[in-house]
Design an enzyme around this catalytic site. Structure first.
Site, PDB file in Angstrom:
ATOM      1  N   CYS A 159       0.808  -1.218   0.000  1.00 44.17           N
ATOM      2  CA  CYS A 159       0.000   0.000   0.000  1.00 44.17           C
ATOM      3  C   CYS A 159       0.841   1.267   0.000  1.00 44.17           C
ATOM      4  O   CYS A 159       0.299   2.368  -0.024  1.00 44.17           O
ATOM      5  CB  CYS A 159      -0.946  -0.007   1.201  1.00 44.17           C
ATOM      6  SG  CYS A 159      -2.063  -1.414   1.150  1.00 44.17           S
ATOM      7  N   HIS A 292      -1.775   8.071   6.233  1.00 39.93           N
ATOM      8  CA  HIS A 292      -2.219   6.810   5.623  1.00 39.93           C
ATOM      9  C   HIS A 292      -3.624   6.486   6.131  1.00 39.93           C
ATOM     10  O   HIS A 292      -4.495   6.152   5.342  1.00 39.93           O
ATOM     11  CB  HIS A 292      -1.229   5.709   5.980  1.00 39.93           C
ATOM     12  CG  HIS A 292      -1.429   4.433   5.216  1.00 39.93           C
ATOM     13  ND1 HIS A 292      -1.528   4.389   3.849  1.00 39.93           N
ATOM     14  CD2 HIS A 292      -1.541   3.150   5.643  1.00 39.93           C
ATOM     15  CE1 HIS A 292      -1.690   3.128   3.460  1.00 39.93           C
ATOM     16  NE2 HIS A 292      -1.704   2.362   4.529  1.00 39.93           N
ATOM     17  N   HIS A 326      -9.819   2.684   0.724  1.00 40.83           N
ATOM     18  CA  HIS A 326      -8.373   2.438   0.638  1.00 40.83           C
ATOM     19  C   HIS A 326      -8.076   1.978  -0.781  1.00 40.83           C
ATOM     20  O   HIS A 326      -8.495   0.882  -1.185  1.00 40.83           O
ATOM     21  CB  HIS A 326      -7.986   1.364   1.649  1.00 40.83           C
ATOM     22  CG  HIS A 326      -6.506   1.167   1.780  1.00 40.83           C
ATOM     23  ND1 HIS A 326      -5.584   1.624   0.867  1.00 40.83           N
ATOM     24  CD2 HIS A 326      -5.771   0.541   2.741  1.00 40.83           C
ATOM     25  CE1 HIS A 326      -4.376   1.319   1.254  1.00 40.83           C
ATOM     26  NE2 HIS A 326      -4.445   0.650   2.390  1.00 40.83           N
TER      27      HIS A 326
END
Lengths: 399, 221
Positions: A159, A292, A326
């Site tokens: 990610c 994040h 996400h």
């Protein structure tokens, strides 16, 4: 090394202030664009984030109702490209109406985690050749859509893929290997992803709530984004307007666990400190943080530990993942674009989904927009396998 | 920029360039036992038996490279060491394994212990945990067998100060090769200038034999 020793080195090297940098060592940002569940373009993303409304909805595709959460943030795609993989359809839509002109010889870095994973799904479901959907195989088509023909590579770092790709691009420009690098980031939703994250019990059954005290997991999303980096010399020579600068980056690894972040946040702290050092920027000069902020208990806690370790006082901090979901490998680039807009507008967008801020994030993250003063942006990402990455961006404040 | 250690691993054999270690093995579990017996791997690696096949290969090859480069695991040196994994396959086999298993199980719930390996960085992540590598960790894929670019990408990270050493690990179906790249020579130990290896790599016919690249360490053989 632990985070504290890195912070000590940072303090001694930056003399408590923002130093003027030799611009030759910065990578100039001369264009950027996004396609997110909020729609096509930077304005759609910015307006969507400021609206405080989430783009995460009930999802009927990808057998989503079968899994722990049936909600996700999907991009509305036209059917014209339906014979392509979903990833290629996202990229085709991103580049359909280009907002920037990339030199044809630009090097290309494509950040992704699963690439054209639906091609692999189809081979399994149809019992055909298992060689489809390999990550590097998407390079020629991506380059064609972006109208670039320079050397190309896929960069994958879970990610944190986008942020790592940005770091690599900056280094390539700094050391003179390239004077133009186009960073493209993309990941699409799929049954593969839904089933996997559901199996890991990582999904919030409802909508992700980053930094909320009752957060319960992440929501999946998809996006495509691009950012054109150029040496200052080339940008001036070719008449590109400099929209911002990528001034520093750092990457570390927890070396702790395959899925869970290190609880003490030491390596993320180290990445942030080193990125600031790389940018010759003191923590005080950071005006806004694009976190994040996945909405999982451990990531958000770890991230706040790291931010608290680096900064003496809170900074306006936001997560986009309660709004866009996400978006995996493209998350960092979406965050970078949001950070540049935050500097430009002098506003940090609300952290959508958060209703009751976790104590650790109080004073940092808010459910409404926050004023952002002059200064730089910090973009932070963490990924499976303990990967951490941080970049420092300077933008055009108030323009 | 220097190469301070090289290792390679094939289906039946393994070796290192600087220390001239080489031998045969009867599979990855057998090699793991051998490396533990030789104390190249000290102590059991947690969950090694459950690693995916790619993770085992990368991990064992990295262990050999660290040994060849005289870099002790879980040390200040490896805290400043990162891993770049390159190759045309990415996580293809792991992706197929996960999704086939999911379909075979009725498409209701996937297996988390297979899903965690469906990233091209998963083998590197297991290796980083095994040996305490806290530097950058990433996968680079170019679609053509081009280890030269991978070596240069890894070297650039060292030159930029992102790591003191990078393990550049080239992976294909038949072999794995691992190059320890550092900006500093190891005291009293031979090493190879990186540009010599990169230049020599143009002589290879294919990336499919990365182990042959270790033979470019002429000064060591």
């Amino acid at each position: 090394m632990n985070g504290n020793s890195d912070k000590g080195y940072l303090a001694s090297s930056s003399r408590g202030g923002h130093r003027d940098k030799d611009r030759r060592h910065c990578a100039a940002i001369v264009g950027y664009d996004v396609l997110t569940p909020y729609g096509r373009g930077v304005a759609a993303l910015w307006d969507g984030l400021l609206s405080a409304k989430s783009a995460i909805r009930e999802c009927r595709q990808f057998r989503a109702p079968t899994f722990r959460s049936g909600k996700a943030a999907l991009v509305a795609l036209p059917d014209a490209h339906s014979n392509r993989s979903r990833t290629m359809r996202l990229l085709a839509e991103l580049f359909a109406a280009p907002t920037m002109r990339s030199p044809s010889e630009a090097e290309l870095l494509v950040a992704t985690t699963t690439g054209e994973i639906d091609l692999l799904e189809n081979t399994v479901l149809q019992g055909t050749d298992g060689n489809r959907g390999k990550l590097p195989d998407m390079l020629p088509a991506t380059a064609a859509l972006a109208h670039v023909s320079g050397p190309a590579a896929v960069v994958s770092a879970a990610c944190a893929s986008s942020t790592v790709a940005l770091a690599q691009a900056m280094i390539m420009i700094r050391c003179g290997v390239a004077d133009t690098v186009l960073v493209v980031a993309v990941d699409s939703l799929s049954e593969f992803l839904f089933s996997g994250f559901s199996a890991l019990m990582a999904l919030d059954e409802d909508v992700a709530r980053p930094f909320d005290r009752d957060r319960a997991g992440l929501s999946l999303g998809e996006a495509a984004a691009s950012l054109l980096l150029m040496s200052e010399t080339r940008a001036v020579r070719d008449g590109y307007r400099v929209l911002g600068r990528l001034t520093g980056a750092a990457m570390t690894n927890d070396a702790n666990h395959m899925t869970g972040p290190s609880r003490d946040g030491a390596q993320l702290t180290r990445a942030i400190c080193r990125a600031l050092q790389d940018a010759s920027t003191a923590p005080e000069h950071i005006a806004v943080i694009a976190a994040h902020g996945t909405g999982t208990r451990y990531n958000d806690a770890m991230e706040m530990k790291a931010l608290t370790a680096v900064f003496d006082s809170p900074r306006p901090t936001f997560s986009v993942k309660g709004g866009t979901g996400h978006t995996m490998g493209s998350a960092g680039l979406v965050q970078a674009v949001a950070a540049l807009e935050a500097i430009r507008h002098g506003l940090a967008p609300p952290t959508i989904g958060m209703r009751n801020v976790d104590d650790a994030a109080r004073g940092w993250v808010a459910s409404e927009a926050q004023t952002v003063g002059g200064g730089a942006a910090l973009v932070v990402n963490a990924g499976f396998g303990g990967i951490n990455a941080a970049v420092i961006l300077e933008g055009e404040h108030g323009k | 920029m220097y190469i301070i250690g090289i290792s390679w691993l094939r289906e039946n054999g393994y070796g290192t360039a600087r220390l001239g270690l080489h031998g045969e093995h009867g599979g990855l579990r057998d090699l793991y036992r051998n490396l533990r017996n030789m104390e190249i791997i000290t102590g059991a690696l947690k969950d090694f038996g459950r690693f995916g096949p790619e993770s085992k290969r990368v991990c064992l090859c990295a262990a050999l490279a660290l040994h060849d480069a005289a870099l002790p695991p879980h040390s200040p040196e490896t805290s400043e060491t990162g891993l770049l994994v390159a190759g045309p396959e990415g996580a293809q086999d792991a992706n197929l394994s996960y999704f086939r298993d999911y379909i075979a199980a009725g498409r209701g719930l996937g297996r988390g212990n297979l899903f965690i390996y469906t990233l091209p960085t998963s083998p590197a992540a297991e290796t980083a945990i095994a040996f305490g590598l806290n530097g950058p960790l990433l996968y680079s894929g170019r679609g053509v067998a081009d280890g030269r670019h991978a070596l240069q990408d890894a070297a650039r990270l060292v030159a930029a100060g992102q790591a003191r050493t990078m393990l550049c690990t080239l992976v294909d179906r038949d072999a794995v090769a691992c190059y320890a790249i550092s900006s500093q020579k190891q005291p009293d130990q031979p090493c190879l200038p990186l540009q010599d290896v990169v230049a020599a790599s143009g002589e290879t016919a294919s990336f499919e034999e990365p182990w042959e690249w270790s033979m470019f360490a002429k000064g060591w053989l």
